[in-house]
Structures are given as structure tokens and as C-alpha cells.
Motif scaffolding. Sequence first.
Motif, mmCIF file in Angstrom:
data_model
loop_
_atom_site.group_PDB
_atom_site.id
_atom_site.type_symbol
_atom_site.label_atom_id
_atom_site.label_comp_id
_atom_site.label_asym_id
_atom_site.label_seq_id
_atom_site.Cartn_x
_atom_site.Cartn_y
_atom_site.Cartn_z
ATOM 1 N N THR A 349 45.611 23.774 39.351
ATOM 2 C CA THR A 349 44.757 24.047 38.176
ATOM 3 C C THR A 349 45.473 25.012 37.240
ATOM 4 O OG1 THR A 349 43.648 25.816 39.390
ATOM 5 C CG2 THR A 349 42.607 23.646 39.418
ATOM 6 N N ASN A 350 46.645 24.617 36.778
ATOM 7 C CA ASN A 350 47.444 25.522 35.948
ATOM 8 C C ASN A 350 46.706 26.055 34.728
ATOM 9 O OD1 ASN A 350 50.049 26.769 35.271
ATOM 10 N ND2 ASN A 350 50.008 25.355 33.538
ATOM 11 N N PRO A 351 45.929 25.222 33.979
ATOM 12 C CA PRO A 351 45.227 25.761 32.810
ATOM 13 C C PRO A 351 44.179 26.806 33.159
ATOM 14 C CG PRO A 351 45.332 23.363 32.737
ATOM 15 C CD PRO A 351 45.730 23.780 34.112
ATOM 16 N N TRP A 352 43.773 26.848 34.445
ATOM 17 C CA TRP A 352 42.705 27.762 34.837
ATOM 18 C C TRP A 352 43.227 29.002 35.557
ATOM 19 C CZ3 TRP A 352 38.129 26.759 32.789
ATOM 20 C CH2 TRP A 352 37.880 25.458 32.361
ATOM 21 N N ASN A 353 44.523 29.290 35.399
ATOM 22 C CA ASN A 353 45.063 30.504 35.981
ATOM 23 C C ASN A 353 44.334 31.723 35.435
ATOM 24 O OD1 ASN A 353 46.890 29.011 37.415
ATOM 25 N ND2 ASN A 353 48.593 29.338 36.008
ATOM 26 N N PHE A 354 44.037 32.679 36.309
ATOM 27 C CA PHE A 354 43.281 33.864 35.931
ATOM 28 C C PHE A 354 44.247 34.969 35.514
ATOM 29 C CE2 PHE A 354 40.871 37.720 37.643
ATOM 30 C CZ PHE A 354 40.228 37.923 36.426
ATOM 31 N N LYS A 355 44.202 35.343 34.227
ATOM 32 C CA LYS A 355 45.054 36.402 33.710
ATOM 33 C C LYS A 355 44.196 37.605 33.345
ATOM 34 C CE LYS A 355 48.554 33.248 31.837
ATOM 35 N NZ LYS A 355 49.333 32.857 30.640
ATOM 36 N N PHE A 356 44.668 38.791 33.699
ATOM 37 C CA PHE A 356 43.887 39.992 33.441
ATOM 38 C C PHE A 356 44.795 41.218 33.412
ATOM 39 C CE2 PHE A 356 44.300 39.562 37.992
ATOM 40 C CZ PHE A 356 44.467 40.860 38.468
ATOM 41 N N THR A 357 44.286 42.285 32.823
ATOM 42 C CA THR A 357 44.922 43.593 32.912
ATOM 43 C C THR A 357 44.036 44.478 33.781
ATOM 44 O OG1 THR A 357 43.797 44.499 30.981
ATOM 45 C CG2 THR A 357 45.885 43.331 30.589
ATOM 46 N N LEU A 358 44.606 45.556 34.288
ATOM 47 C CA LEU A 358 43.799 46.479 35.089
ATOM 48 C C LEU A 358 42.685 47.088 34.247
ATOM 49 C CD1 LEU A 358 46.490 48.305 37.245
ATOM 50 C CD2 LEU A 358 44.879 46.544 37.968
ATOM 51 N N CYS A 359 42.957 47.255 32.957
ATOM 52 C CA CYS A 359 41.946 47.809 32.055
ATOM 53 C C CYS A 359 40.712 46.913 32.003
ATOM 54 C CB CYS A 359 42.531 47.982 30.656
ATOM 55 S SG CYS A 359 41.329 48.492 29.402
ATOM 56 N N THR A 360 40.918 45.614 31.762
ATOM 57 C CA THR A 360 39.781 44.705 31.688
ATOM 58 C C THR A 360 39.076 44.575 33.035
ATOM 59 O OG1 THR A 360 41.208 42.796 32.098
ATOM 60 C CG2 THR A 360 40.789 43.379 29.795
ATOM 61 N N LEU A 361 39.860 44.539 34.103
ATOM 62 C CA LEU A 361 39.272 44.360 35.424
ATOM 63 C C LEU A 361 38.430 45.564 35.834
ATOM 64 C CD1 LEU A 361 39.090 42.533 37.928
ATOM 65 C CD2 LEU A 361 41.066 43.758 38.848
ATOM 66 N N VAL A 362 38.978 46.759 35.644
ATOM 67 C CA VAL A 362 38.307 47.971 36.128
ATOM 68 C C VAL A 362 37.201 48.425 35.181
ATOM 69 C CG1 VAL A 362 38.627 50.412 36.706
ATOM 70 C CG2 VAL A 362 40.327 48.725 37.424
ATOM 71 N N LEU A 363 37.535 48.585 33.894
ATOM 72 C CA LEU A 363 36.570 49.169 32.970
ATOM 73 C C LEU A 363 35.397 48.235 32.677
ATOM 74 C CD1 LEU A 363 38.835 51.085 30.426
ATOM 75 C CD2 LEU A 363 37.766 51.884 32.538
ATOM 76 N N ARG A 364 35.665 46.935 32.514
ATOM 77 C CA ARG A 364 34.560 46.010 32.267
ATOM 78 C C ARG A 364 33.645 45.913 33.485
ATOM 79 N NH1 ARG A 364 36.755 40.935 28.563
ATOM 80 N NH2 ARG A 364 37.845 42.196 27.003
#
Length: 457
Positions: A349-364
Motif C-alpha cells: 500500500t505504497n500510497p498509504w504510507n504513514f508520514k509524520f513528525t514527532l511534533c504532529t504525533l506528540v503535540l496533536r
Amino acid sequence: MDAGEDGHIRTGTVWTATAHAITSIIGSGVLTLPWSVAQLGWIIGPIILFFFACVTYYTAILLSDCYRSPDLVNGRRNYTYIDAVRVCLGAKDVVLCGIVQYGVLWGSIIGYTIATAISMAALKRSICFHKNGHDATCEVSGNLYMIIYGAMEIVLSQCPSLEKVTWLSYIAATTSFAYSLIAAFLCVVKFATNHEFKGTLMGAKMGHGVSPPLRTWHAFQALGNIAFAYTYSQLLIEIQDTLKSPPPENKTMKKATSYSIGATTIFYVTLGCMGYVAFGNDAPGNILTGFYEPFWLIAIANLSVTIHLVGAYQVFAQPIYAVYEKVLASKWPTSSFLTKVYTIKFPCTNPWNFKFTLCTLVLRTMFVILTTLISMMFPFFNAVVGLLGSLAFWPLTVYYPVRMYMVQTKVERRSRKWMGLQILSMLCFVATLLSGIGSVADVIGSFKHAKLFHIEL
């Protein structure tokens, strides 16, 4: 696709903007409208519904011309409501406007969390009554549903921007129509079975625990509830920034505004008036809690509320994420916490790879958890909705759009148009002041009787 002069790709159309707008307008506030009309009566109630609709539409049209400055078509883009305030009015207005705008957005999210829990708790109680009869004791707690809702929003909060949740807005807009139609249909059926036209010309009467001051506070609070039901303008610029051009963004946004506010007003008037004629002065604060049969239809309605508010949460939360992440990035531009992108690859599922930064993951995630905890502590729905409406309507829907428009288009001081806009602003200020007084009184009353971590149905 429109890459624009800033290099940002925009794919939005009049239909995506309409979906975002309907998602942001039709929310938990629609469920309070029969109660609100009941406090105002048959004369004032419908008039107020149309008044707020007309004001919201007119000021939204003014605000859409503030997306680009100074030229309406080829000027510099204002990416957010606050950007438009900064360019048109200056830095002094930015802080106050920002506090109000993002405070109301956050408060709306809290209201959505409470409304979702109420809908799910009402569904569970409906199941209990369906199995055990209407005389059964069916007590439920909404805390578990708030936690489940919060967990879902933690996952969805990782969507990078408002433009990336368009699909969620389409689903949310569809479900908002579904539960509004179901609620209106149930009210029509109840009216038909009652064989009487309920309600009074001037609204709820004194007696049966309703004192003159309480009746006055409730009438004032009803103004705030109706104002909250038309919450929209503070997200208009953010929605407009998703639109491709040509045609000019303001032209597309005006069409989307007319479609969305026109459709929602039809629903609001229908549901508010039919709920009042069905229940009279006993209309519940959340109209869906007044029904338990037919069971399957009530289930669909409450599930639709839940699905809609899952999407509406993100439409209101994404601008909050964007502003604090922008501030953090400007202060620490090289921080890996903010800039380093991590990727989780899912097989096949290449188009559905989950990309994130620690900022978005932790603060959100922390934001959603905090919002859920506050919702669990103060779960009184009507009081929260009325207070939010009173706080948001005049400053964000009327005052700032009118001022920005007058600066943007250079409306001459003391001209006929200038005087008309000033009168409109003052009328809406009075309505906001009255609704604020009533809502604060109701919040104080709710604190006296409500239990923390115990939801009201």
C-alpha cells in the motif's frame, strides 16, 4: 491543479468548499434549535433563525473579498483569518482576534465531543428501552464514548492539513443532512400523532419550576444557541485557501457560501419549527434525546451525528494545529522534532504510507487528550453551546469581517454604506451581549447541579 504564485498546490472547487462549509456550519448546534425556538416562541423564534442566517451570509460574502489584499483578485493571499486581520487591520487586532477565534474553535471541539457522547449514550439508552420497555431504569454514562471518540480523533489528527481531509468533509456533510432529515421527520410524525399544534406565540411560560429570571436567561441563551448553529466565518478564509483558480477564489467562495448557508437555513427552520410544534415548550435541549422509537431510525440518526462530528472535529482542529506548528517552526526552524519526517510503510500500500513528525504525533495527541478530559469534566451541552455562540458571533462573524471589508474596499466614512454596516454591527453586538448574559447564567446554574464526569441527557 493550481500551484499558485506561492508554489502551493490547490485543488479545491465550489463543491469541496461547500462540503467543508456545511461540515463546519451544521454541527451539534442544530440539535438545540427546537429548544431555542421554544424559549422564543412562534413570533420571535423563526424571525431570529432567518436574521442570523441573513447576517451570516452577508458578512461571509464581505469576508470572502478579504482573502487577497489589497487587490481582490490578484493581491497577496491571506492564508488564514488571522492573516487577513493582520493585513487589513494591523498587528494590534491580531492578538485579541486570535484568542477569540482559536478559543471558539477549541470550545466548539469540546462541544462536539460532548454532543457525540450524548448521541452514543442516547443510542445505548434507546437499546435498553427497546429491550426492557420504556419504564425500565436505563442509566448510562458518556465517559466511555468520549474516550473512544478521542482515540479516533488522535488517529485522524495526523492528517497533515485541512485540504487533506476533504474526503472526511464529504462524509460528514452527508451524515449531517441525514440526521437533520431524520430529526425533522421524527418531529413531523410526533406532531401527526399528537393531533395538536403545540407551542405559544411568546415561548415558554412561567411555572413548573420556571421563574421569570430563568425564563429570561433561557431566552437570551437561545440567541447564543442559534448563533452557534451558524458558526462558519472564522473558518471561511482557511476553506477559501484550498480553492484553485481561475475562477477567482472570492467568486467561488461566494457560490459555496450561498449553497451551504441556503441549504442549512432550510434545515434549521424546518427542524426548529417542527421540533417546537411537536414538543411545544417541553422541547428537549438535544432533540434526538426526545425519541426512542422507531429504534432503528433513532440508531441511524445517532450514528450519523457521531460520524458527522468525527469529521467536524478535524475541520475545526486543523487550523489550530496549523497555527501553533507554524509558530514553533518559526522559532526553531532546524529542530528535528519539528522537521524530521518519519515514514511507516505498509505492505502493498505504497500510497498509504504513514508520514509524520514527532511534533504532529506528540503535540496533536496531547491536544486531543486534553480536549477529551475537559469535555468529561464539564459535560453540560446546552450551556456550552450557548456560551460559544455568544462569544463567537459578533466579533468573528460580524465585527472583524465588516471592519476588514471597509478597509479593503475603502468604504467612505459616514457614507450610507458605512452607516448601514455600523448599524448592523451594533445590532449584532446587542444580540451577542444578551446571549452571553443568558449563557453565563446557565453555565453557573449547570455548575450547581451537574456532576463532574457525568453526562447530561
